[in-house]
Design an enzyme around this catalytic site. Structure first.
Site, mmCIF file in Angstrom:
data_model
loop_
_atom_site.group_PDB
_atom_site.id
_atom_site.type_symbol
_atom_site.label_atom_id
_atom_site.label_comp_id
_atom_site.label_asym_id
_atom_site.label_seq_id
_atom_site.Cartn_x
_atom_site.Cartn_y
_atom_site.Cartn_z
ATOM 1 N N GLU A 225 30.642 41.266 4.503
ATOM 2 C CA GLU A 225 31.321 42.358 3.885
ATOM 3 C C GLU A 225 30.030 42.938 2.861
ATOM 4 O O GLU A 225 29.980 44.046 2.677
ATOM 5 C CB GLU A 225 32.770 42.476 3.617
ATOM 6 C CG GLU A 225 33.516 42.131 4.593
ATOM 7 C CD GLU A 225 33.772 40.894 5.335
ATOM 8 O OE1 GLU A 225 33.115 39.986 4.798
ATOM 9 O OE2 GLU A 225 34.393 40.843 6.281
ATOM 10 N N HIS B 184 46.854 40.812 5.011
ATOM 11 C CA HIS B 184 46.201 41.814 6.127
ATOM 12 C C HIS B 184 47.273 43.312 6.122
ATOM 13 O O HIS B 184 47.279 43.886 7.036
ATOM 14 C CB HIS B 184 46.397 41.328 7.424
ATOM 15 C CG HIS B 184 45.338 40.477 7.856
ATOM 16 N ND1 HIS B 184 44.992 39.164 7.590
ATOM 17 C CD2 HIS B 184 44.274 40.717 8.860
ATOM 18 C CE1 HIS B 184 43.974 38.722 7.857
ATOM 19 N NE2 HIS B 184 43.365 39.629 8.634
HETATM 20 C C1 LIG Z 1 36.757 38.569 5.265
HETATM 21 C C2 LIG Z 1 37.093 38.925 6.859
HETATM 22 N N1 LIG Z 1 36.366 39.680 7.620
HETATM 23 C C3 LIG Z 1 36.941 40.028 8.685
HETATM 24 C C4 LIG Z 1 38.125 39.571 9.137
HETATM 25 C C5 LIG Z 1 38.581 40.099 10.653
HETATM 26 N N2 LIG Z 1 38.786 38.844 11.471
HETATM 27 C C6 LIG Z 1 39.487 38.012 11.748
HETATM 28 S S1 LIG Z 1 39.118 36.638 12.350
HETATM 29 C C7 LIG Z 1 37.339 37.033 12.781
HETATM 30 C C8 LIG Z 1 36.489 36.260 13.372
HETATM 31 C C9 LIG Z 1 36.225 35.224 12.684
HETATM 32 O O1 LIG Z 1 35.434 34.357 13.688
HETATM 33 P P1 LIG Z 1 35.345 32.758 13.439
HETATM 34 O O2 LIG Z 1 35.187 32.428 11.974
HETATM 35 O O3 LIG Z 1 34.180 32.294 14.347
HETATM 36 O O4 LIG Z 1 36.633 31.864 13.939
HETATM 37 P P2 LIG Z 1 37.353 31.988 15.246
HETATM 38 O O5 LIG Z 1 38.248 33.284 15.148
HETATM 39 O O6 LIG Z 1 36.385 31.954 16.177
HETATM 40 O O7 LIG Z 1 38.263 30.622 15.109
HETATM 41 C C10 LIG Z 1 37.231 38.352 12.178
HETATM 42 C C11 LIG Z 1 35.854 39.093 11.906
HETATM 43 C C12 LIG Z 1 38.807 38.872 8.366
HETATM 44 N N3 LIG Z 1 40.158 38.195 8.786
HETATM 45 N N4 LIG Z 1 38.294 38.470 7.037
#
Ligand SMILES: Cc1ncc(C[n+]2csc(CCOP(=O)(O)OP(=O)(O)O)c2C)c(N)n1
Ligand SMILES: [Mg+2]
Lengths: 330, 333
Positions: B69, B138
């Site tokens: 971000e 959230h």
């Molecule tokens: C700082 C932040 N940015 C965006 C999000 C929205 N978001 C939730 S899960 C996710 C993907 C995360 O992927 P990863 O770290 O690979 O974990 P996975 O869900 O694959 O287990 C996003 C973009 C968030 N929760 N926190």
């Protein structure tokens, strides 16, 4: 350090235990998905389907005194760690009997009893926390390991880099476990990272690091033993990249426009449970009665948990103001 | 804001579609415009706002970013300074905190620090608010925080017209503009003029004319407030509803004109009460219209707790029509 400490015990009982733990997570979460469609569970629900070998390979290697930091995809970690299934499901319902008193829901499981520090829904948000927990242990000279789980997406966050650097710089006992399931929501790893060999990033911060097949529970366990033994001996951080795959949607709101069904299907064939089961079968380590009894035990526990959650209580809205400051203070 | 309904055809669409249309329109109008953010492309946007845009405009202009971000917001600032017109999507206000340093220490200050040699014509969009049982991390409503910061403009489109019309005006603005889209509005459906046009971004709008009390609100709370006004009408209280539309700048003139007429006011704000934009509005009314008032001001804000997960507690924590009705009645006496 005993000479068996870093080797998995390949006894039949141990293997059945690993299988049992993985099936327990899978069936529990299948139930969660069903309860979601019945609107018993609301909000975001992120399932761990396909990634069970990571939690099951790593967490039992930890001691009771060790600590765990997780993400919003933490049901599996919590169950393996010993958060009671009843308390987990009640939390998913939002009932007072939940492991966070109902206030947290799916993404915010906490459990003091098992040193389970959440349930963090800010990607990368758990890493600095883990570093801080380990710093305290380090300063007190306690031989405690903090295991920190996070996804491949978190690797792009500044917190990841800041935390790895600090942990290495200050020699803190953190086990960083990257659950690389190849996607951050709909963004494939290759679209997010210039270097997709994630453990190399850790190496650049001078952490001991390795990548392991995260679909192979035995391999994960062996790697976790090596890692934890190294941390206990040196006090220094260790990075484990577990290569895995998420078989379900990112959350219940995800239409999965970003990947083919065929890709998911191919991975399903390599899923950690089928794979371990067929390996056990091929080696005559498991009988059909074993499977039946695992399934029966898990099914019974799940129906008990559902009954418990259903019977749970809604916290009276008059208590809304609680839990904002320490009770009695302010 | 004026829209001549008789002049044009209308069609039914959702708030989400209105935002998408605004982005699409901007991309077509101006080659300097591009959309950048997490999952805006292949995923289609975390609230499906940008669905389909990747296919139409390609990955250069519908740019998926890593989870960084601070990094990509900063990149948007740089690109804006260098002459582009980026739209940065920060998924939700909750994650904007990871970009706060860039927004506050760079976007909001560069013009000042450079003696106006550099400006940041950047638009940052994000979802805000509670109501989807997404729990404490959230469900924030922090637009009031951003409204604290000189150098930024802060918008809260509550209607389809504004969802469709504010973006272009924001892109034409020479300074950084933050647009807050309340999560509970994306599915809201209604008629919109086929030729809906850009709208101003610095005036409040009176959404319901009344004489007994002014209900001042914005964003997702507008619809709860209108519901409350309908309820109050049954009790013989004729409420005026003011939609702020912009939290920075605040349109003092419209607020004071309404209060001067009704002589009473309740502010409705999904942010927490302490140190909130509602507190700012109350203070301005006291500073500018104290002698017009017939009663103490009232406020309906979120309760001072992190937003809980269970539905009944979440709903108890945020403003509701019933609370607004009660607050208005107690002010009217
Ligand atoms: C700082 C932040 N940015 C965006 C999000 C929205 N978001 C939730 S899960 C996710 C993907 C995360 O992927 P990863 O770290 O690979 O974990 P996975 O869900 O694959 O287990 C996003 C973009 C968030 N929760 N926190
Ligand atoms: Mg991932």
């Amino acid at each position: 350090m005993s000479d068996t400490a870093d080797k998995p015990h390949l006894s039949r009982a141990h293997e059945l235990d690993l299988l049992n733990r993985m099936i327990r997570i899978r069936r529990f979460e299948d139930k969660c998905a069903e309860l979601y469609t019945q609107e018993k569970i609301r909000g975001f629900l992120h399932l761990y389907d396909g990634e069970e070998a990571v939690a099951v390979g790593v967490i039992p290697v930890l001691e009771r005194r060790d600590r765990i930091v997780s993400t919003y995809r933490e049901h599996g970690h919590a169950l393996v760690r010993g958060v009671p299934m009843k308390a987990a499901l009640a939390e998913l319902y939002g009932k007072q009997e939940g492991c966070s008193g109902g206030r947290g829901g799916s993404m915010h499981f906490f459990d003091r009893e098992t040193n389970f520090y959440g349930g963090n829904a800010i990607v990368g948000g758990g890493l600095p926390l883990a570093v801080g927990l380990a710093l305290a242990d380090h300063m007190r000279g306690d031989n405690i390991v903090t295991a920190c789980f996070f996804g491949d997406g978190a690797v792009a966050e500044g917190e990841f880099h800041e935390s790895l650097n600090l942990a290495a710089l200050w020699a803190l006992p953190v086990l960083f476990v990257c659950e690389n399931n190849l996607y951050a929501m709909g963004t494939a790893l290759a679209l997010s990272e210039s270097e997709t060999d994630l453990h190399l990033k850790a190496a650049s911060y001078r952490l001991s690091s390795e990548a392991v097949d995260g679909m192979d529970v035995i391999a994960v366990e062996a790697a976790a033993r090596r890692a934890v033994a190294a941390i206990r001996k040196t006090g220094k951080p260790y990075f484990l990249e577990c290569r895995t795959y998420r078989l379900r949607a990112h959350s219940m709101f995800d239409a999965q426009l970003y990947r083919d069904k065929a890709e998911v299907e191919a991975w399903r064939q390599k899923g950690p449970i089928v794979r371990f089961e067929s390996w056990l079968e091929a080696n005559h380590m498991i009988h059909s009665e074993d499977l039946a009894s695992i399934e029966a035990g898990v099914a019974a526990e799940i129906s008990e948990a559902v009954a418990f959650a259903e019977a749970g209580t809604w916290e009276p809205a008059e208590q809304l103001g609680r839990f904002t400051y320490a009770e009695g203070a302010v | 804001m004026k829209q001549d309904a008789a002049r044009s055809e209308t069609r039914e669409l959702t708030y989400r579609e209105a935002v998408r249309e605004a982005i699409r329109d901007a991309l077509i109008r101006d080659p300097r415009v591009f959309l950048m953010g997490e999952d805006v492309g292949r995923y289609g946007g975390c609230y499906a706002v940008s669905k389909g845009l990747l296919a139409e405009f390609g990955p250069e202009r519908i740019r998926d970013t890593p989870l960084s971000e601070s990094g990509f917001t900063g990149a948007g600032i740089g690109a804006a300074i260098a002459g582009m017109r980026p739209i940065v999507e920060l998924m939700t206000v909750n994650f904007s905190l990871l970009a706060l340093d860039q927004i506050l220490n760079t976007a909001a200050t560069i013009r000042h620090m450079s003696g106006s040699q550099f400006g940041v014509p950047l638009v940052i969009r994000m979802a805000t608010g509670a109501g989807r049982q997404l729990a404490a991390q959230h469900s924030h409503s922090l637009e009031g925080w951003y409204a604290h910061i000189p150098g930024l403009k802060v918008l809260a489109p509550a209607t389809l017209e504004d969802a469709r019309g504010m973006l272009w005006t924001a892109l034409e603005d020479p300074d950084p503009v933050l647009i807050f889209e309340h999560v509970m509005l994306y599915n809201m459906q209604g008629p919109l003029a086929a030729d809906a046009a850009p709208v101003d971004i610095d005036k409040a709008a009176v959404r319901r004319v009344g004489h007994d009390i002014s209900l001042v609100t914005y964003g997702g709370s507008l619809w709860k407030t209108l519901e409350a006004a309908a309820e109050l009408a049954k009790a013989g209280i004729d409420a005026e509803v003011v939609d702020l539309r912009s939290l920075r700048p605040l349109d003092d003139a419209t607020i004071m004109a309404s209060v001067a007429k009704t002589r009473r006011a309740v502010i409705v704000d999904e942010g927490w009460r302490s140190g909130s934009i509602s507190a700012e509005i109350c203070t301005r009314i006291i500073e500018q219209a104290f002698w017009e008032l017939d009663a103490p001001l009232g406020r309906v804000c979120s309760e001072e707790v992190p937003i809980p997960y269970p539905r009944h507690l979440e709903q108890a924590a945020i403003p509701q029509a019933a609370k607004i009705v009660a607050a208005a009645k107690s002010v009217v006496g």
